[in-house]
Design an enzyme around this catalytic site. Structure first.
Site, PDB file in Angstrom:
ATOM      1  N   ASN A  78      45.478  41.187  38.936  1.00 34.96           N
ATOM      2  CA  ASN A  78      46.437  41.392  37.856  1.00 34.96           C
ATOM      3  C   ASN A  78      47.591  40.408  37.973  1.00 34.96           C
ATOM      4  O   ASN A  78      48.516  40.447  37.177  1.00 34.96           O
ATOM      5  CB  ASN A  78      47.016  42.815  37.920  1.00 34.96           C
ATOM      6  CG  ASN A  78      45.980  43.836  37.503  1.00 34.96           C
ATOM      7  OD1 ASN A  78      45.099  43.545  36.702  1.00 34.96           O
ATOM      8  ND2 ASN A  78      46.076  45.037  38.058  1.00 34.96           N
ATOM      9  N   TYR A  98      33.983  50.323  32.328  1.00 34.89           N
ATOM     10  CA  TYR A  98      35.373  49.921  32.603  1.00 34.89           C
ATOM     11  C   TYR A  98      36.311  50.310  31.449  1.00 34.89           C
ATOM     12  O   TYR A  98      37.527  50.253  31.594  1.00 34.89           O
ATOM     13  CB  TYR A  98      35.471  48.416  32.893  1.00 34.89           C
ATOM     14  CG  TYR A  98      34.583  47.952  34.043  1.00 34.89           C
ATOM     15  CD1 TYR A  98      34.101  48.871  34.982  1.00 34.89           C
ATOM     16  CD2 TYR A  98      34.215  46.628  34.187  1.00 34.89           C
ATOM     17  CE1 TYR A  98      33.270  48.466  36.021  1.00 34.89           C
ATOM     18  CE2 TYR A  98      33.383  46.214  35.230  1.00 34.89           C
ATOM     19  CZ  TYR A  98      32.915  47.142  36.140  1.00 34.89           C
ATOM     20  OH  TYR A  98      32.093  46.738  37.164  1.00 34.89           O
ATOM     21  N   LYS A 125      38.946  40.288  40.962  1.00 32.74           N
ATOM     22  CA  LYS A 125      39.868  40.757  39.922  1.00 32.74           C
ATOM     23  C   LYS A 125      41.294  40.655  40.452  1.00 32.74           C
ATOM     24  O   LYS A 125      41.564  41.033  41.602  1.00 32.74           O
ATOM     25  CB  LYS A 125      39.517  42.195  39.550  1.00 32.74           C
ATOM     26  CG  LYS A 125      40.594  42.946  38.809  1.00 32.74           C
ATOM     27  CD  LYS A 125      41.393  43.827  39.754  1.00 32.74           C
ATOM     28  CE  LYS A 125      42.665  44.334  39.131  1.00 32.74           C
ATOM     29  NZ  LYS A 125      43.558  44.974  40.102  1.00 32.74           N
ATOM     30  N   LYS A 140      27.452  45.439  31.135  1.00 35.50           N
ATOM     31  CA  LYS A 140      26.492  46.265  31.884  1.00 35.50           C
ATOM     32  C   LYS A 140      26.068  47.499  31.087  1.00 35.50           C
ATOM     33  O   LYS A 140      26.882  48.086  30.357  1.00 35.50           O
ATOM     34  CB  LYS A 140      27.109  46.718  33.214  1.00 35.50           C
ATOM     35  CG  LYS A 140      27.661  45.566  34.039  1.00 35.50           C
ATOM     36  CD  LYS A 140      28.026  45.966  35.455  1.00 35.50           C
ATOM     37  CE  LYS A 140      28.753  44.841  36.161  1.00 35.50           C
ATOM     38  NZ  LYS A 140      30.183  44.777  35.881  1.00 35.50           N
ATOM     39  N   HIS A 194      23.648  48.681  35.389  1.00 33.37           N
ATOM     40  CA  HIS A 194      24.789  48.890  36.295  1.00 33.37           C
ATOM     41  C   HIS A 194      24.388  49.586  37.607  1.00 33.37           C
ATOM     42  O   HIS A 194      24.811  49.210  38.689  1.00 33.37           O
ATOM     43  CB  HIS A 194      25.859  49.706  35.559  1.00 33.37           C
ATOM     44  CG  HIS A 194      27.244  49.529  36.084  1.00 33.37           C
ATOM     45  ND1 HIS A 194      28.366  49.597  35.290  1.00 33.37           N
ATOM     46  CD2 HIS A 194      27.713  49.287  37.329  1.00 33.37           C
ATOM     47  CE1 HIS A 194      29.448  49.401  36.028  1.00 33.37           C
ATOM     48  NE2 HIS A 194      29.078  49.219  37.272  1.00 33.37           N
ATOM     49  N   ASP A 215      33.326  39.505  33.957  1.00 34.31           N
ATOM     50  CA  ASP A 215      32.383  40.552  34.332  1.00 34.31           C
ATOM     51  C   ASP A 215      32.876  41.905  33.814  1.00 34.31           C
ATOM     52  O   ASP A 215      33.735  42.546  34.420  1.00 34.31           O
ATOM     53  CB  ASP A 215      32.246  40.604  35.865  1.00 34.31           C
ATOM     54  CG  ASP A 215      31.197  41.620  36.290  1.00 34.31           C
ATOM     55  OD1 ASP A 215      30.000  41.331  36.120  1.00 34.31           O
ATOM     56  OD2 ASP A 215      31.573  42.719  36.753  1.00 34.31           O
TER      57      ASP A 215
HETATM   58  N1  LIG Z   1      28.366  46.435  39.732  1.00 33.52           N
HETATM   59  C1  LIG Z   1      29.178  47.323  40.248  1.00 33.52           C
HETATM   60  O1  LIG Z   1      28.823  48.474  40.529  1.00 33.52           O
HETATM   61  C2  LIG Z   1      30.603  46.916  40.543  1.00 33.52           C
HETATM   62  C3  LIG Z   1      31.394  47.705  41.383  1.00 33.52           C
HETATM   63  C4  LIG Z   1      32.691  47.282  41.685  1.00 33.52           C
HETATM   64  C5  LIG Z   1      33.169  46.107  41.128  1.00 33.52           C
HETATM   65  N2  LIG Z   1      32.386  45.370  40.283  1.00 33.52           N
HETATM   66  C6  LIG Z   1      32.895  44.118  39.659  1.00 33.52           C
HETATM   67  O2  LIG Z   1      33.451  43.299  40.674  1.00 33.52           O
HETATM   68  C7  LIG Z   1      34.797  42.975  40.338  1.00 33.52           C
HETATM   69  C8  LIG Z   1      35.610  42.743  41.619  1.00 33.52           C
HETATM   70  O3  LIG Z   1      35.535  43.820  42.491  1.00 33.52           O
HETATM   71  P1  LIG Z   1      36.771  44.800  42.742  1.00 33.52           P
HETATM   72  O4  LIG Z   1      37.511  44.962  41.457  1.00 33.52           O
HETATM   73  O5  LIG Z   1      36.243  45.964  43.448  1.00 33.52           O
HETATM   74  O6  LIG Z   1      37.701  44.133  43.749  1.00 33.52           O
HETATM   75  P2  LIG Z   1      38.169  42.779  44.371  1.00 33.52           P
HETATM   76  O7  LIG Z   1      38.201  41.711  43.378  1.00 33.52           O
HETATM   77  O8  LIG Z   1      37.405  42.610  45.629  1.00 33.52           O
HETATM   78  O9  LIG Z   1      39.633  43.191  44.827  1.00 33.52           O
HETATM   79  C9  LIG Z   1      40.636  43.501  43.920  1.00 33.52           C
HETATM   80  C10 LIG Z   1      41.882  43.789  44.737  1.00 33.52           C
HETATM   81  O10 LIG Z   1      42.266  42.617  45.451  1.00 33.52           O
HETATM   82  C11 LIG Z   1      43.590  42.222  45.076  1.00 33.52           C
HETATM   83  N3  LIG Z   1      43.586  40.757  45.040  1.00 33.52           N
HETATM   84  C12 LIG Z   1      42.891  39.968  44.184  1.00 33.52           C
HETATM   85  N4  LIG Z   1      43.064  38.674  44.497  1.00 33.52           N
HETATM   86  C13 LIG Z   1      43.873  38.621  45.576  1.00 33.52           C
HETATM   87  C14 LIG Z   1      44.413  37.570  46.349  1.00 33.52           C
HETATM   88  N5  LIG Z   1      44.123  36.300  46.096  1.00 33.52           N
HETATM   89  N6  LIG Z   1      45.231  37.892  47.383  1.00 33.52           N
HETATM   90  C15 LIG Z   1      45.528  39.168  47.669  1.00 33.52           C
HETATM   91  N7  LIG Z   1      45.030  40.225  46.968  1.00 33.52           N
HETATM   92  C16 LIG Z   1      44.207  39.951  45.921  1.00 33.52           C
HETATM   93  C17 LIG Z   1      43.819  42.868  43.749  1.00 33.52           C
HETATM   94  O11 LIG Z   1      45.178  43.157  43.559  1.00 33.52           O
HETATM   95  P3  LIG Z   1      46.018  42.451  42.370  1.00 33.52           P
HETATM   96  O12 LIG Z   1      45.311  42.747  41.100  1.00 33.52           O
HETATM   97  O13 LIG Z   1      47.349  43.069  42.476  1.00 33.52           O
HETATM   98  O14 LIG Z   1      46.022  40.977  42.710  1.00 33.52           O
HETATM   99  C18 LIG Z   1      43.031  44.173  43.890  1.00 33.52           C
HETATM  100  O15 LIG Z   1      43.788  45.118  44.633  1.00 33.52           O
HETATM  101  C19 LIG Z   1      35.232  44.179  39.490  1.00 33.52           C
HETATM  102  O16 LIG Z   1      36.399  43.932  38.765  1.00 33.52           O
HETATM  103  C20 LIG Z   1      34.008  44.387  38.651  1.00 33.52           C
HETATM  104  O17 LIG Z   1      33.944  43.446  37.595  1.00 33.52           O
HETATM  105  C21 LIG Z   1      31.114  45.749  40.013  1.00 33.52           C
END
Ligand SMILES: NC(=O)c1ccc[n+]([C@@H]2O[C@H](COP(=O)([O-])OP(=O)(O)OC[C@H]3O[C@@H](n4cnc5c(N)ncnc54)[C@H](OP(=O)(O)O)[C@@H]3O)[C@@H](O)[C@H]2O)c1
Length: 319
Positions: free
Chosen positions: A273, A50, A271, A79, A112, A45
């Site tokens: 890292n 980004y 997401k 997006k 987006h 995604d």
């Molecule tokens: N359409 C939109 O407006 C919009 C907005 C926001 C996001 N998005 C999309 O959605 C994706 C995901 O959302 P997000 O990036 O906000 O956050 P997320 O995936 O909900 O959370 C990421 C956070 O969780 C941690 N994490 C991930 N897996 C984990 C696990 N198994 N255990 C513990 N911690 C974990 C990550 O740290 P580490 O990396 O250190 O593991 C990071 O701090 C984005 O990357 C993007 O592609 C879209």
């Protein structure tokens, strides 16, 4: 493990679990994509905003070159940024993004935000972000209909297999569905136990759209942005309602949160890292929560939205 897929209303298959590219650093992005493909991820995604589509494409190219995967086995999402909503800007920017990724079609291309900003020439500033060069939020007059008509022509030109929307309300969707020649295949929204958006999810699914959840872990993703609401909210990973279920199933709280969504046919795009967490996030379709467990997680809803432009000081009160 490769995630199961869901059939979109466009007829294409989309993996239920993908890898989110927001906040993936440029210097590690290509390797992360490559390693994610190795771990079994097939859906990515991305977005103009980004700022890492070139590097993401390099990771994809290396994986294809090394024979890990074929292009047609991947599901690449990108997006349309707010600055490119004017009808005549959609095609050119989509082509630029395709060139950045090094692919000739997107599996899914999403609007987006339902916010049209004044055009910024990519040669001048890319990605353009929210503010103009003199730090103003400058709107464009493009309507959603104008933008959507241009999105539809991306499908006609086979630049995108499917098109979708993000951060749309039910009202906007209702309007869009009145005139859409190509219906949006997906609706991507913030969705976690503190913000379940049940009415919107039900409506979109009833209309045949696949809902994709972003920020599935709630406040966690916003701590690094120093968002006050995120700092003041208990982490979902530590919430007793989630940890008890995790313990019972021998899974991590993260896996329970992702399963809470995928079991309701909501796609997820976490997401990470970290290679261990990245692999763990893919194993979220091979166990079943019972109805009471799903309901007890849904009961945490408090309408708490983190990804609100207002919270970043941007006066676009869309929610
Ligand atoms: N359409 C939109 O407006 C919009 C907005 C926001 C996001 N998005 C999309 O959605 C994706 C995901 O959302 P997000 O990036 O906000 O956050 P997320 O995936 O909900 O959370 C990421 C956070 O969780 C941690 N994490 C991930 N897996 C984990 C696990 N198994 N255990 C513990 N911690 C974990 C990550 O740290 P580490 O990396 O250190 O593991 C990071 O701090 C984005 O990357 C993007 O592609 C879209």
């Amino acid at each position: 493990m490769v995630a199961p897929t869901v059939t979109l209303n466009s007829g294409f298959e989309m993996p239920l679990v993908g890898f989110g590219l927001w906040k993936v650093n440029n210097d590690t992005c290509a390797d992360q994509i490559y390693n994610a493909i190795k771990a079994g991820y097939r859906c990515f995604d991305g977005a103009c905003d980004y700022g890492n589509e070139v590097e993401a494409g390099q990771g994809v190219a290396r994986a294809i070159k090394d024979g890990l995967v074929k292009r047609e086995e991947l599901f690449i999402v990108s997006k349309l940024w707010n600055s490119f909503h004017d009808g005549d800007k959609v095609g050119p920017i989509c082509r630029k993004q395709l060139a950045d990724w090094g692919v000739d079609y997107f599996d899914l291309y999403i609007v987006h935000f339902p916010i049209a900003l004044k055009y910024v020439d990519p040669a001048v500033r890319y990605p353009p972000g929210w503010m103009s060069a003199d730090d103003k939020l400058e709107l464009s007059t493009a309507s959603i209909r104008e933008t959507w008509t241009a999105m539809e022509s991306l499908v006609d030109q086979k630049l995108a297999h499917s098109i979708g929307v993000s951060n749309f309300s039910a009202q906007l969707l209702m309007d869009l569905l009145r005139y859409a020649r190509v219906r949006p295949a997906t609706l991507q929204i913030e969705h976690h136990p503190y913000l379940t958006q049940k009415r919107l999810v039900d409506y979109a699914q009833k209309e045949g759209l696949t809902v994709t959840a972003y920020s599935s872990f709630g406040p966690l993703s916003f701590l690094e942005l120093n968002l006050k609401d995120a700092q003041d909210t208990p982490l979902l990973f530590e919430h007793a309602a989630v940890t008890a279920i995790a313990q019972k199933h021998g899974r991590t709280p993260a896996q329970v949160l992702l399963r809470w969504a995928t079991q309701r046919k909501i796609a997820v795009i976490p997401k990470s890292n970290n290679p261990t967490r990245l692999a763990q996030n893919l194993q979220v379709t091979d166990f079943e929560l019972d109805a009471a467990e799903i309901d007890s997680i849904s009961a945490l809803d408090k309408g708490l939205r983190f990804n609100d432009p207002l919270a970043y000081g941007l006066y676009v009160p869309i929610f």
